[in-house]
Design a protein around this motif. Structure first.
Motif, PDB file in Angstrom:
ATOM      1  N   LYS A   4       0.839  -1.194   0.000  1.00  0.00           N
ATOM      2  CA  LYS A   4       0.000   0.000   0.000  1.00  0.00           C
ATOM      3  C   LYS A   4       0.876   1.247   0.000  1.00  0.00           C
ATOM      4  O   LYS A   4       1.902   1.294   0.683  1.00  0.00           O
ATOM      5  N   ALA A   5       0.423   2.264  -0.761  1.00  0.00           N
ATOM      6  CA  ALA A   5       1.201   3.492  -0.891  1.00  0.00           C
ATOM      7  C   ALA A   5       0.267   4.679  -1.055  1.00  0.00           C
ATOM      8  O   ALA A   5      -0.892   4.531  -1.470  1.00  0.00           O
ATOM      9  N   VAL A  16      -4.742   5.989  -0.757  1.00  0.00           N
ATOM     10  CA  VAL A  16      -3.888   4.849  -0.423  1.00  0.00           C
ATOM     11  C   VAL A  16      -4.289   3.694  -1.327  1.00  0.00           C
ATOM     12  O   VAL A  16      -5.441   3.243  -1.305  1.00  0.00           O
ATOM     13  N   GLN A  17      -3.344   3.222  -2.143  1.00  0.00           N
ATOM     14  CA  GLN A  17      -3.597   2.164  -3.111  1.00  0.00           C
ATOM     15  C   GLN A  17      -2.493   1.119  -3.041  1.00  0.00           C
ATOM     16  O   GLN A  17      -1.386   1.390  -2.567  1.00  0.00           O
ATOM     17  N   ASP A  18      -2.785  -0.070  -3.556  1.00  0.00           N
ATOM     18  CA  ASP A  18      -1.769  -1.113  -3.679  1.00  0.00           C
ATOM     19  C   ASP A  18      -1.014  -0.896  -4.986  1.00  0.00           C
ATOM     20  O   ASP A  18      -1.599  -0.955  -6.066  1.00  0.00           O
ATOM     21  N   ILE A  19       0.289  -0.623  -4.897  1.00  0.00           N
ATOM     22  CA  ILE A  19       1.093  -0.395  -6.102  1.00  0.00           C
ATOM     23  C   ILE A  19       1.962  -1.601  -6.449  1.00  0.00           C
ATOM     24  O   ILE A  19       2.737  -1.550  -7.403  1.00  0.00           O
ATOM     25  N   GLY A  20       1.829  -2.678  -5.675  1.00  0.00           N
ATOM     26  CA  GLY A  20       2.610  -3.879  -5.961  1.00  0.00           C
ATOM     27  C   GLY A  20       3.953  -3.882  -5.244  1.00  0.00           C
ATOM     28  O   GLY A  20       4.588  -2.845  -5.056  1.00  0.00           O
ATOM     29  N   TYR A  21       4.354  -5.062  -4.834  1.00  0.00           N
ATOM     30  CA  TYR A  21       5.617  -5.208  -4.100  1.00  0.00           C
ATOM     31  C   TYR A  21       6.791  -4.897  -5.020  1.00  0.00           C
ATOM     32  O   TYR A  21       6.820  -5.336  -6.172  1.00  0.00           O
ATOM     33  N   THR A  52       7.957   7.161   7.405  1.00  0.00           N
ATOM     34  CA  THR A  52       8.068   7.975   6.197  1.00  0.00           C
ATOM     35  C   THR A  52       7.228   9.219   6.426  1.00  0.00           C
ATOM     36  O   THR A  52       6.128   9.141   6.982  1.00  0.00           O
ATOM     37  N   ASN A  53       7.745  10.371   6.045  1.00  0.00           N
ATOM     38  CA  ASN A  53       7.155  11.633   6.468  1.00  0.00           C
ATOM     39  C   ASN A  53       6.478  12.370   5.315  1.00  0.00           C
ATOM     40  O   ASN A  53       6.889  12.260   4.164  1.00  0.00           O
ATOM     41  N   GLY A 142       8.112   6.410  -4.902  1.00  0.00           N
ATOM     42  CA  GLY A 142       8.116   7.012  -3.578  1.00  0.00           C
ATOM     43  C   GLY A 142       7.966   6.020  -2.450  1.00  0.00           C
ATOM     44  O   GLY A 142       7.541   4.876  -2.636  1.00  0.00           O
ATOM     45  N   GLY A 143       8.276   6.500  -1.244  1.00  0.00           N
ATOM     46  CA  GLY A 143       8.320   5.641  -0.066  1.00  0.00           C
ATOM     47  C   GLY A 143       7.267   5.916   0.988  1.00  0.00           C
ATOM     48  O   GLY A 143       7.425   5.465   2.132  1.00  0.00           O
ATOM     49  N   GLN A 144       6.195   6.653   0.671  1.00  0.00           N
ATOM     50  CA  GLN A 144       5.053   6.710   1.587  1.00  0.00           C
ATOM     51  C   GLN A 144       4.242   5.442   1.322  1.00  0.00           C
ATOM     52  O   GLN A 144       3.174   5.459   0.721  1.00  0.00           O
ATOM     53  N   SER A 145       4.808   4.347   1.775  1.00  0.00           N
ATOM     54  CA  SER A 145       4.339   3.023   1.380  1.00  0.00           C
ATOM     55  C   SER A 145       4.763   2.010   2.437  1.00  0.00           C
ATOM     56  O   SER A 145       5.343   2.363   3.462  1.00  0.00           O
ATOM     57  N   GLU A 146       4.457   0.753   2.167  1.00  0.00           N
ATOM     58  CA  GLU A 146       4.885  -0.305   3.078  1.00  0.00           C
ATOM     59  C   GLU A 146       6.287  -0.806   2.752  1.00  0.00           C
ATOM     60  O   GLU A 146       7.059  -1.183   3.643  1.00  0.00           O
TER      61      GLU A 146
END
Length: 404
Positions: A4-5, A16-21, A52-53, A142-146
């Protein structure tokens, strides 16, 4: 595996969506130049995001004030745990807890070898310099993600020496990816030294970080100007003088009331291109901060300018500003022999020493910027609150690692 990102969906909207691992390839996608798509990154790692900020630079995109494409996964302030290591990584190990400089840098080009990692020549075919989750910066996801992929791991990553100690100070350490080095760069490039009087334009997180950094560098007085009373109160909470620019249109007069003279030794622009004029009826005026800091900085002084300026601003009020052309009083700066230092911050010049300041309790950056923890699902609301002027630095905790 899902990932999720926070994804930009157009002006004023993130989801917030799933962008894939991720894997160790920069795939074709939103914001990725065709010439950068398909890059193999066996020199990289996969991180599980610890924190992540949300950054003011992200907010410029979300407001629709850049050419950011819909579908861009946001986030360039990243701290994480290494969960996968590329074939060509030698020194970073699985399980390391690391800070990621927001500059994507190869470590191999001429400019990286000169420590100018903010303008690396190899990570972005479109122009010098790369960043995660940012418009025109090479398309790095980007890194606003898992989870996120970070290239050139051995060169870029700052590994924390003690994971348990790091987690105890994680709300401070999360600021090492951008905001603390950026604020420090603003103060250092302005020439702050023991005894300096300093004006910082902007009491957002970068301005607060610059003000705290000026104190660490030995400034005798730090004056922060802003339009937001709540943010000015936050600056006062750690010993800054303040000026509310909605109430006063003469900055020099307000500085004189504080210092006895209408000038400071040096100044920092922590606002950038979405600047407002001063006074109760003021409107957006993108050159205001640059012109005002020239007017109140003594002859021969230095101006640190970490505030963001862009080459394209589709939401600007006039055609010149849409192309990044502002009405700057360069003649004033020339007459006063000012030194201007602009551009992204070369994080790697600063982050190791700032880490030591945090671990030794000399720096209290999380307190200075009012770091506030939220979940990944709450990120859209965090963007809304930040846009309304909340005096907080929102820190996303995607896996509940900090809360637990």
């Amino acid at each position: 595996m899902s990932n999720k990102a926070v994804v930009y969906q157009g002006p004023g909207k993130v989801e917030v969506q799933d962008i894939g691992y991720p894997d160790l390839v920069l795939h074709e996608g939103p914001g990725v130049p065709p010439s950068n798509a398909g890059r193999k990154c066996e020199h990289g790692v996969i991180l599980k995001i610890i924190t992540t900020n949300i950054c003011g630079s992200d907010q410029h995109m979300v407001r629709g004030r850049t050419t950011a494409p819909k579908g861009l996964a946001l986030g360039h302030e990243i701290t994480g745990e290494v969960v996968e290591v590329g074939r060509d990584v030698e020194f970073i190990k699985k399980g390391d807890l690391v800070s990621v400089p927001f500059n994507v840098a190869c470590g191999r080009c001429k400019l990286c070898k000169e420590q100018k990692t903010h303008i690396c020549l190899n990570v972005n075919p479109e122009r010098p310099g790369g960043a995660y989750g940012y418009v025109d910066m090479g398309g790095w996801v980007g890194g606003q993600s898992e989870y996120v992929m970070v290239p050139y791991a051995d060169f870029q990553l700052l590994a924390f020496p003690d994971k348990e100690q790091a987690m105890e100070k994680i709300m401070d350490l999360t600021m090492l990816s951008d905001i603390f080095p950026t604020g420090f760069h603003g103060a250092a490039s302005a020439g702050v030294r023991p005894g300096s009087t300093v004006y910082v334009a902007g009491a957002g997180p970068v301005g607060l970080a610059a003000a705290h950094s000026a104190q660490l560098l030995g400034a005798s007085v730090v004056i922060v100007g802003d339009l937001n009373e709540q943010r000015l109160k936050q600056a006062e909470s750690f010993g800054c003088e303040t000026v509310n620019l909605t109430k006063h249109d003469s900055l020099g007069e307000q500085i004189e009331q504080i210092l006895g003279v209408p000038e400071v030794d040096c100044a920092v622009d922590a606002v950038g291109f979405e600047a407002s004029g001063h006074g109760p009826e003021a409107k957006e005026a993108p050159a205001t901060v640059l012109n005002s800091i020239m007017s109140v900085t003594e002859a021969g002084g230095r101006l640190g300018i970490p505030g963001l300026y862009v080459t394209e601003d589709p939401g600007a009020s006039d055609d010149d500003a849409k192309q990044g052309s502002l009405k700057i009083r360069i003649g004033l700066g020339w007459a006063k022999a000012h030194t201007f230092v602009t551009g992204q911050t070369p994080v790697m010049q600063y982050h190791r020493n700032l880490l030591k300041l945090i671990l030794s309790d000399k720096a209290q950056i999380a307190k200075a910027v009012n770091a506030t923890l939220i979940s990944l699902d709450d990120a859209p609301k965090g963007y809304q609150d930040f846009d309304k002027g909340a005096a907080k630095k929102f820190v996303i905790d995607p896996h509940g690692s900090v809360r637990s």
